[in-house]
Design an enzyme around this catalytic site. Structure first.
Site, PDB file in Angstrom:
ATOM      1  N   HIS A 206      -6.957 -15.278 -33.913  1.00 13.02           N
ATOM      2  CA  HIS A 206      -6.525 -13.983 -34.440  1.00 13.02           C
ATOM      3  C   HIS A 206      -6.450 -12.953 -33.321  1.00 13.02           C
ATOM      4  O   HIS A 206      -5.481 -12.184 -33.229  1.00 13.02           O
ATOM      5  CB  HIS A 206      -7.500 -13.529 -35.529  1.00 13.02           C
ATOM      6  CG  HIS A 206      -7.077 -12.283 -36.233  1.00 13.02           C
ATOM      7  ND1 HIS A 206      -7.877 -11.168 -36.333  1.00 13.02           N
ATOM      8  CD2 HIS A 206      -5.929 -11.964 -36.881  1.00 13.02           C
ATOM      9  CE1 HIS A 206      -7.243 -10.225 -37.008  1.00 13.02           C
ATOM     10  NE2 HIS A 206      -6.060 -10.680 -37.349  1.00 13.02           N
ATOM     11  N   HIS A 210      -2.872 -11.205 -31.493  1.00  5.45           N
ATOM     12  CA  HIS A 210      -2.624  -9.773 -31.371  1.00  5.45           C
ATOM     13  C   HIS A 210      -2.486  -9.339 -29.913  1.00  5.45           C
ATOM     14  O   HIS A 210      -1.919  -8.268 -29.648  1.00  5.45           O
ATOM     15  CB  HIS A 210      -3.732  -8.989 -32.072  1.00  5.45           C
ATOM     16  CG  HIS A 210      -3.560  -8.940 -33.568  1.00  5.45           C
ATOM     17  ND1 HIS A 210      -2.638  -8.125 -34.185  1.00  5.45           N
ATOM     18  CD2 HIS A 210      -4.173  -9.638 -34.562  1.00  5.45           C
ATOM     19  CE1 HIS A 210      -2.700  -8.297 -35.496  1.00  5.45           C
ATOM     20  NE2 HIS A 210      -3.615  -9.213 -35.749  1.00  5.45           N
ATOM     21  N   HIS A 235      -0.189 -14.288 -40.940  1.00  4.14           N
ATOM     22  CA  HIS A 235      -1.259 -13.854 -41.834  1.00  4.14           C
ATOM     23  C   HIS A 235      -1.131 -14.510 -43.210  1.00  4.14           C
ATOM     24  O   HIS A 235      -2.145 -14.809 -43.860  1.00  4.14           O
ATOM     25  CB  HIS A 235      -1.266 -12.330 -41.944  1.00  4.14           C
ATOM     26  CG  HIS A 235      -1.804 -11.648 -40.717  1.00  4.14           C
ATOM     27  ND1 HIS A 235      -1.018 -11.357 -39.622  1.00  4.14           N
ATOM     28  CD2 HIS A 235      -3.056 -11.216 -40.396  1.00  4.14           C
ATOM     29  CE1 HIS A 235      -1.760 -10.774 -38.692  1.00  4.14           C
ATOM     30  NE2 HIS A 235      -2.996 -10.679 -39.133  1.00  4.14           N
ATOM     31  N   GLU A 347       2.541  -3.318 -40.810  1.00  2.00           N
ATOM     32  CA  GLU A 347       1.537  -3.316 -39.745  1.00  2.00           C
ATOM     33  C   GLU A 347       1.513  -1.989 -39.008  1.00  2.00           C
ATOM     34  O   GLU A 347       0.594  -1.714 -38.243  1.00  2.00           O
ATOM     35  CB  GLU A 347       1.791  -4.449 -38.741  1.00  2.00           C
ATOM     36  CG  GLU A 347       0.591  -4.709 -37.853  1.00  2.00           C
ATOM     37  CD  GLU A 347       0.884  -5.611 -36.662  1.00  2.00           C
ATOM     38  OE1 GLU A 347      -0.065  -5.966 -35.951  1.00  2.00           O
ATOM     39  OE2 GLU A 347       2.056  -5.945 -36.444  1.00  2.00           O
ATOM     40  N   HIS A 362      -1.866  -0.558 -43.079  1.00  2.00           N
ATOM     41  CA  HIS A 362      -2.677  -1.732 -42.759  1.00  2.00           C
ATOM     42  C   HIS A 362      -3.889  -1.350 -41.921  1.00  2.00           C
ATOM     43  O   HIS A 362      -5.034  -1.708 -42.226  1.00  2.00           O
ATOM     44  CB  HIS A 362      -1.820  -2.771 -42.029  1.00  2.00           C
ATOM     45  CG  HIS A 362      -2.622  -3.856 -41.377  1.00  2.00           C
ATOM     46  ND1 HIS A 362      -2.949  -3.814 -40.034  1.00  2.00           N
ATOM     47  CD2 HIS A 362      -3.185  -4.988 -41.867  1.00  2.00           C
ATOM     48  CE1 HIS A 362      -3.669  -4.880 -39.732  1.00  2.00           C
ATOM     49  NE2 HIS A 362      -3.837  -5.609 -40.820  1.00  2.00           N
ATOM     50  N   HIS A 366      -8.195  -0.887 -42.827  1.00  2.00           N
ATOM     51  CA  HIS A 366      -9.221  -1.522 -41.986  1.00  2.00           C
ATOM     52  C   HIS A 366     -10.288  -0.493 -41.594  1.00  2.00           C
ATOM     53  O   HIS A 366     -11.498  -0.772 -41.661  1.00  2.00           O
ATOM     54  CB  HIS A 366      -8.589  -2.106 -40.721  1.00  2.00           C
ATOM     55  CG  HIS A 366      -8.227  -3.544 -40.822  1.00  2.00           C
ATOM     56  ND1 HIS A 366      -9.097  -4.553 -40.474  1.00  2.00           N
ATOM     57  CD2 HIS A 366      -7.088  -4.158 -41.243  1.00  2.00           C
ATOM     58  CE1 HIS A 366      -8.512  -5.725 -40.656  1.00  2.00           C
ATOM     59  NE2 HIS A 366      -7.288  -5.511 -41.132  1.00  2.00           N
ATOM     60  N   HIS A 402      -6.102  -8.445 -46.963  1.00  2.00           N
ATOM     61  CA  HIS A 402      -4.883  -9.149 -46.547  1.00  2.00           C
ATOM     62  C   HIS A 402      -4.227  -9.909 -47.695  1.00  2.00           C
ATOM     63  O   HIS A 402      -3.027 -10.190 -47.633  1.00  2.00           O
ATOM     64  CB  HIS A 402      -5.170 -10.051 -45.343  1.00  2.00           C
ATOM     65  CG  HIS A 402      -5.048  -9.325 -44.047  1.00  2.00           C
ATOM     66  ND1 HIS A 402      -3.868  -9.208 -43.363  1.00  2.00           N
ATOM     67  CD2 HIS A 402      -5.956  -8.618 -43.333  1.00  2.00           C
ATOM     68  CE1 HIS A 402      -4.035  -8.481 -42.281  1.00  2.00           C
ATOM     69  NE2 HIS A 402      -5.307  -8.111 -42.234  1.00  2.00           N
TER      70      HIS A 402
END
Length: 691
Positions: A206, A210, A235, A347, A362, A366, A402
């Site tokens: 992950h 990114h 995802h 995103e 998104h 978080h 998610h």
């Protein structure tokens, strides 16, 4: 010079003038490169540590750029890409690193920055620069678990690791065992899948994804072919895998976090320390509520109402299939490119057509979760693990959020017309049989078990004696296996086909057969490759170790400094240079159950003439291409990601068998879990493709 950049990753909180690496390499730096607090004794410091070195790297001074922006974050603060002000600082540093003329200049400025800039921000910015500069992109950066092992390894280990390093000579140190269950017990049902959420390889994947696909930064690092669609697909596949893992453990599929104002029943106590900040990661007991955020110390302020407004605007865009851009123009979300646009909107990448209008949904959710224990900074607490992409996947709430994000993508995909038989078929090509073979096992059976593997902590242990300090981790693994696919080509010529392999569970939580539209959303990709089909019968054999999805086992559990091949042996270098982006090989297969978890194997051979992307063959890094694409090239499949399961079924299709065309085949198989620890077998299957 390029490989010397890797020394900057060594013990990131230990000053640059302390010799680095096992060979004790000294950075011969100018006195003004020593941080300001030590300037009065700079010469004495450099002489003292220079005498301990076995060899030196001379750093030539150059003009120092303005670092006031990245220096705004202290070295003792936690760094997060989800915090806009932190991203601004990191992007400033990335621009500096990317704009330097030569590798020598990069080495000089990076050396100057290393002891001044926040260590996590420095490692992130340098990693992005190395991966994207044309003169360094072949340099394999270390796995983050080596640089910041505190993000992945239980906190009590580090006291024992330092004791081991100080007491036992290098070469005689025993690995420190980390128990499988250290964050909770099965009294919390969510802990039954903690082995998956906390898996080292899953979390490293992950993070590395990114790094390859940052959502903010210089345009050259962000603007990549179909990056928004890849955000969706990668995802989505992770969510499908997690949901299957839950079914294997008698847990229901994830319930989406669709209401931001309801209490969060999921608790998480990470048992991790933050070495940079010098404090433990905050825990989240059950029942916390999200609230408006107002943290002036982080320049973060938003209301839950803002997030709900952004959500509603995105849903309206899906309903109308029209987005807006900053010029007030309409952007059509068409059948192929719409998902890419939507991925960048959701995103909140800088490729979003209008960041101000669609917001930062998104990332801000978080942060709302990560700060739910201290939303206004009254307790001077930092963010929880949902605030850091390196750790977020450990938390059960990551998957609830998610799952909601995936539902938004699914709503768009469900608005597209179903694939017709003509779009799915491959005239003249039929698949007659598919099977799975695991050596020593029954036909059409996959076997999983536990394995223990070692991770070297020494690169991240500051101010300890040199030499490897190993932690031994227990994790899921699977036996190697092979696919055998019988294909008939009745055309009067050789043709090229793309073999697409997926698996999915047969039954839902209640024991009922999945409908097609439920099962397709749980289809996880296992492999995708191109093959020649001669006239007549073809028997295709493919090893699980050749998966287009994964990186080899050794890429997760090996120090990149060990076993480096000679520059003359290019084949060995290609085998070595894994680059790090891809799903971990040891997590390719779901856990299954002791009695055997029933699943469907789906194989499709599609027409390569409709799949191919005209571009030169790629060279260099080997990656899990299905999730990571190809470096500096277009995504190597013209079809929509997830094809043929990314859309609803055509009329009249209610089951998988009714969906099949002649170029597809379904085979029942089982995944059997052996609750025992077995040694890792050496991978003897070479990956013959160069990606």
């Amino acid at each position: 010079m390029e490989k010397n950049l890797l020394l900057l990753f060594d013990r990131p909180n230990e000053p640059i003038y302390v010799p680095k690496g096992e060979r004790k390499i000294n950075f011969d730096i100018p006195p003004n490169y020593v941080p300001e607090k030590y300037q009065a004794v700079a010469e004495r410091i450099l002489n003292r540590f220079g005498n301990e070195a076995q060899t030196s790297i001379r750093i030539n001074p150059i003009a120092i750029p303005d670092l006031s922006v990245p220096l705004a974050l202290s070295r003792q603060q936690s760094f997060s890409l989800f915090i806009p002000s932190h991203r601004k600082m990191a992007n400033h540093l990335i621009n500096i690193f990317m704009g330097l003329r030569t590798v020598e200049d990069l080495m000089s400025i990076a050396t100057y920055c290393r002891d001044r800039i926040n260590a996590e921000m420095f490692i992130y910015a340098l990693s992005i620069a190395i991966l994207h500069r044309p003169d360094t992109k072949s340099v394999p950066i270390p796995q983050l678990s080596e640089v910041f092992p505190d993000k992945y390894i239980e906190s009590s280990i580090f006291h024992r690791a330092r004791e081991e390093a100080n007491v036992v000579p290098a070469g005689s140190r025993n690995p420190i065992e980390i128990p499988l269950n250290y964050t909770a017990t099965d009294a919390d049902p969510e802990h039954k899948v903690a082995y998956w959420r906390e898996d080292l390889g899953v979390n490293l994947h992950h993070w590395h994804w990114h790094l390859v696909y940052p959502f903010d930064g210089p345009m050259v690092t962000v603007k990549k072919d179909r990056r928004g669609e890849l955000f969706y697909y990668m995802h989505h596949q992770m969510m499908s895998r997690y949901n299957i893992e839950r079914l294997c453990n008698n847990l229901p599929r994830v319930r989406a976090l669709s209401n931001l104002r309801e209490p969060l029943p999921e608790a998480y106590f990470p048992k991790l320390d933050q070495m940079v900040a010098g404090r433990a990661w905050p825990a989240r007991p059950s029942g916390f509520l999200l609230s408006d955020l107002n943290r002036s110390v982080d320049n973060v302020k938003f209301d839950l109402t803002d997030l709900e407004r952004y959500r509603d605007r995105i849903l309206e865009t899906i309903r109308t299939r029209r987005a807006r851009n900053t010029q007030g123009q309409t952007v059509i979300l068409d059948d192929f490119n719409g998902i890419d646009i939507l991925g960048n909107i959701l995103e909140a990448s800088i490729l979003s057509p209008d960041l101000n209008y669609y917001g930062d949904l998104h990332n801000m959710v978080h942060m709302a979760i990560a700060y739910c224990h201290d939303p206004d900074n009254r307790y001077l607490e930092s963010f929880g693990i949902m605030g850091d992409p390196t750790t977020a996947m450990r938390d059960p709430i990551f998957y609830r959020w998610h799952e909601f994000v995936d539902l938004i993508f699914t709503e768009f995909k469900d608005s597209l017309p179903a694939y017709s038989v003509q779009q799915l078929n491959f005239p003249g090509v039929s698949v007659s049989e598919v099977r799975i073979t695991t050596p020593g096992a029954n036909p059409n059976t996959l076997n999983t078990h536990w394995t223990k593997s070692d991770v070297d902590l020494s690169r991240g242990l500051d101010f300890t004696p040199r030499g490897s300090v190993m932690a031994r981790i227990q994790h899921l693994n699977n036996e190697d296996f092979f696919y055998t696919i019988n294909v008939n080509n009745s055309n009067n010529r050789e043709v090229m086909g793309t073999v697409r392999i997926f698996i999915a569970p047969k039954f839902d939580e209640t024991g009922r057969h999945f409908t097609f539209n439920d099962q397709r959303l749980l289809m996880i990709e296992m492999d995708r490759f191109v093959t020649k089909l001669k006239r007549g019968q073809n028997i295709i054999s493919r090893s699980s170790n050749e998966s287009s999805l994964t990186i080899p086992f050794e890429a997760t559990f090996r120090n990149v400094d060990q076993g480096r091949p000679s520059a003359e042996n290019l084949f060995d270098f290609d085998q070595f240079n894994f680059c790090g982006c891809g799903w971990p090989q040891h997590m390719l297969v779901p856990k299954g159950t002791k009695l055997g978890f029933p699943m469907d194997l789906f194989v499709m051979v599609s027409n390569y003439e409709l799949d191919k992307v005209d571009q030169q063959d790629s060279t260099g890094c080997r990656v899990g291409v299905s999730f990571c694409g190809l470096r500096d090239r277009k995504y190597p499949d013209a079809r929509s990601m997830g094809f043929p399961f990314d859309r609803i079924a055509r009329a009249g299709v209610g089951s998988m068998n009714e969906f099949l065309t002649q170029n597809m085949k379904i085979q029942n198989f089982t995944v059997r879990f052996n609750d025992e620890i077995r040694p890792q077998r050496r991978n003897t299957t070479q990956r013959i493709s160069r990606q």
